[in-house]
Design an enzyme around this catalytic site. Sequence first.
Site, PDB file in Angstrom:
ATOM      1  N   TYR A 174       0.838  -1.195   0.000  1.00 16.28           N
ATOM      2  CA  TYR A 174       0.000   0.000   0.000  1.00 16.28           C
ATOM      3  C   TYR A 174       0.874   1.245   0.000  1.00 16.28           C
ATOM      4  CZ  TYR A 174       0.825   0.824   5.028  1.00 16.28           C
ATOM      5  OH  TYR A 174       1.398   1.088   6.238  1.00 16.28           O
ATOM      6  N   CYS A 175       0.273   2.348  -0.400  1.00 18.61           N
ATOM      7  CA  CYS A 175       0.936   3.649  -0.360  1.00 18.61           C
ATOM      8  C   CYS A 175      -0.095   4.662   0.108  1.00 18.61           C
ATOM      9  CB  CYS A 175       1.530   4.002  -1.729  1.00 18.61           C
ATOM     10  SG  CYS A 175       0.304   4.114  -3.052  1.00 18.61           S
ATOM     11  N   ARG A 176      -0.021   5.883  -0.328  1.00 18.48           N
ATOM     12  CA  ARG A 176      -0.998   6.883   0.106  1.00 18.48           C
ATOM     13  C   ARG A 176      -2.287   6.800  -0.710  1.00 18.48           C
ATOM     14  NH1 ARG A 176       0.941  12.333  -1.098  1.00 18.48           N
ATOM     15  NH2 ARG A 176      -0.264  12.034  -2.958  1.00 18.48           N
ATOM     16  N   ALA A 186      -3.577   4.560   1.898  1.00 15.99           N
ATOM     17  CA  ALA A 186      -3.827   5.070   3.246  1.00 15.99           C
ATOM     18  C   ALA A 186      -4.938   6.127   3.248  1.00 15.99           C
ATOM     19  CB  ALA A 186      -2.544   5.640   3.844  1.00 15.99           C
TER      20      ALA A 186
END
Length: 142
Positions: free
Chosen positions: A102-104, A131
């Site tokens: 995952y990332c932002r 996120a």
Amino acid sequence: YTAYLKEKVVNKMKIRILFFIPLFLFFIYGCAQNNADAEIKYKDITSEELNQMLDSREDLFLVDVHIPEQQHIKGTDAFIPYNEIESNLGSLPDKNAKIVLYCRSGSMSMEASETLVKLGYKNVYNHLGGANDWKLKGFGFE
């Protein structure tokens, strides 16, 4: 005599057709195989699906790949920048382990997911929305 010539021409055409059909099929099959191999094979998952996986204590390795480093989702196992994932394979479990990235927002994790699949990882998951979506859905951070 003309019947003989017609038969000769027809026979030549039959031979050409019988020669070119298998060649054509072989070519088409080869192109189809190359396209299938080029297909990226990872699974996109939602925040709800990730939360369910974490709640059920499913065996997975959760990696934050966002740069710069951000607040991590509860249960994150590692932080590896998406553009350095290939040089940090030693920080990951084996190629058959379930790895969730995952990332932002989802774009960096998508790139990292593609990289891992190209490197032979078989069980890669990309968290859609990252996120930002996780926070929007009210799920916890570390």
